[in-house]
Design an enzyme around this catalytic site. Structure first.
Site, PDB file in Angstrom:
ATOM      1  N   ASP A 146      -5.536  20.352 -11.452  1.00 15.23           N
ATOM      2  CA  ASP A 146      -6.570  21.373 -11.542  1.00 15.23           C
ATOM      3  C   ASP A 146      -6.458  22.170 -12.842  1.00 15.23           C
ATOM      4  O   ASP A 146      -6.493  23.393 -12.839  1.00 15.23           O
ATOM      5  CB  ASP A 146      -6.480  22.315 -10.327  1.00 15.23           C
ATOM      6  CG  ASP A 146      -7.683  23.232 -10.241  1.00 15.23           C
ATOM      7  OD1 ASP A 146      -8.764  22.839 -10.707  1.00 15.23           O
ATOM      8  OD2 ASP A 146      -7.538  24.353  -9.718  1.00 15.23           O
ATOM      9  N   CYS A 150     -23.159  13.209   4.012  1.00 13.46           N
ATOM     10  CA  CYS A 150     -23.664  14.511   4.479  1.00 13.46           C
ATOM     11  C   CYS A 150     -24.916  14.329   5.351  1.00 13.46           C
ATOM     12  O   CYS A 150     -25.173  15.144   6.244  1.00 13.46           O
ATOM     13  CB  CYS A 150     -24.006  15.415   3.302  1.00 13.46           C
ATOM     14  SG  CYS A 150     -22.579  16.138   2.477  1.00 13.46           S
ATOM     15  N   CYS A 160     -27.290  17.097   7.322  1.00 15.47           N
ATOM     16  CA  CYS A 160     -26.538  18.347   7.573  1.00 15.47           C
ATOM     17  C   CYS A 160     -26.775  19.357   6.445  1.00 15.47           C
ATOM     18  O   CYS A 160     -26.849  18.989   5.273  1.00 15.47           O
ATOM     19  CB  CYS A 160     -25.051  18.008   7.665  1.00 15.47           C
ATOM     20  SG  CYS A 160     -23.984  19.444   7.851  1.00 15.47           S
TER      21      CYS A 160
END
Ligand code: SF4
Ligand code: SF4
Length: 309
Positions: A127, A182, A185
């Site tokens: 990250d 997905c 949703c």
């Protein structure tokens, strides 16, 4: 055993949830990144503008690198029982040790494995840097990017951290995960306390509680304070409501992410009474170090205000 199988075994042995490999072809979402930046959704995170060229063309990040080895780390911890009365909330990943510290040593161990098999370039990222980690992870077959803009692994959900190693070792690449699971949703869009998910997969960071409590150095806009929903660091809402997490998230086995219960979340003055030295001693190895003591005081005050306190 092939190098790819041995790599996956080594990643598992190091405690990673999953490992995949992809090439460094141009980012499929480069145009979307340009639009996102042009809309000002990155707010004060100017480094994202500086990194944009490399995020769009990851082959330019480390000269000579041709592959990304991408690993996922499970940090899921069930929410601890909350004390009675108003309490502020801290995002799951920040309740234990800083994940950068937790990931980087094991990424270096995986890099040593690659070097032992002939790699001469192994640059590790946890990250950090200009690495488009979610894009690389989905291309490496580890998940899809959900409408909440998180990487979602079908077998375990989205409470995952992503680490990557850019290398010159010509490993076979994995098949990307192309399917958008997905479907119809919209739970994350509907549940976001600040309306920050302005369209599927587009988060206006300047409205997102994670940005407001971690990245933003100036005062949180007055209009958004009442919508912080008690969050004093980060926000788990768009992960918590995701059905993939409800069904598949399993507690992490890594003690580093366990809730240290180090913060009195029911105490508005908890950080006000603390000196810088005390904060450093207690939270110096946690993600709270990023905003630091002054902004944690601001955050806790705002979070209690949002709860009507
Ligand atoms: S982290 Fe919270 S504020 Fe940010 S997009 Fe997700 S639900 Fe919204
Ligand atoms: S809550 Fe629904 S729409 Fe949002 S990321 Fe999860 S599955 Fe996708």
């Amino acid at each position: 055993m092939t190098v790819a199988d041995a790599l996956r075994d080594r990643a598992r042995a190091l405690g990673f949830l999953a490992c995949g490999v992809t090439d460094l072809e141009p980012n499929r979402h480069g145009a979307a990144l340009d639009r996102w930046l042009a809309n000002g959704y990155g707010g004060t995170m100017r480094y994202l503008h500086r990194q944009a060229a490399k995020r769009k063309r990851p082959a330019g990040i480390v000269p000579g690198a041709i592959r990304a080895v991408v690993v996922l780390e499970n940090y899921y911890e069930p929410a601890p029982p909350a004390p009675a009365g108003p309490v502020v909330r801290i995002a799951r990943y920040a309740r234990g040790r800083d994940y950068h510290l937790e990931l980087i040593d094991r990424l270096e161990e995986l890099a040593a494995f690659l070097r032992a098999r002939g790699a001469t370039i192994t640059r590790c990222y946890a990250d950090g840097g200009p690495v488009p980690e979610r894009e690389l992870a989905s291309r490496a077959g580890l998940g899809w990017i959900g409408k909440n803009a998180m990487l979602i692994r079908p077998q375990s959900g989205s409470f995952v951290l992503i680490g990557s190693i850019l290398t010159d070792l010509a490993l076979p690449v994995d098949q990307p995960l192309e399917t958008d699971h997905c479907g119809t949703c919209t739970r994350c869009l509907d549940a976001c306390p600040t309306g920050a998910i302005v369209e599927p997969r587009v988060v206006d960071a300047t409205r997102c509680i994670s940005y407001l409590t971690i990245e933003l150095k100036s005062a949180v806009p007055d209009a958004l304070v009442p919508r912080l929903d008690g969050w004093a660091f980060g926000c788990d809402v768009c992960n918590d409501v995701c059905p993939w997490n409800e069904r598949f998230a399993e507690p992490t086995g890594r003690a580093a992410y366990h809730d240290r219960a180090a913060i009195r979340t029911d105490d508005p003055s908890f950080f006000d009474r603390m000196t810088e030295a005390e904060f450093e001693a207690r939270f110096g190895d946690t993600p709270l170090e990023r905003p630091g003591l002054a902004r944690m005081r601001r955050n806790v005050a705002n979070a209690f205000r949002s709860l009507g306190q």
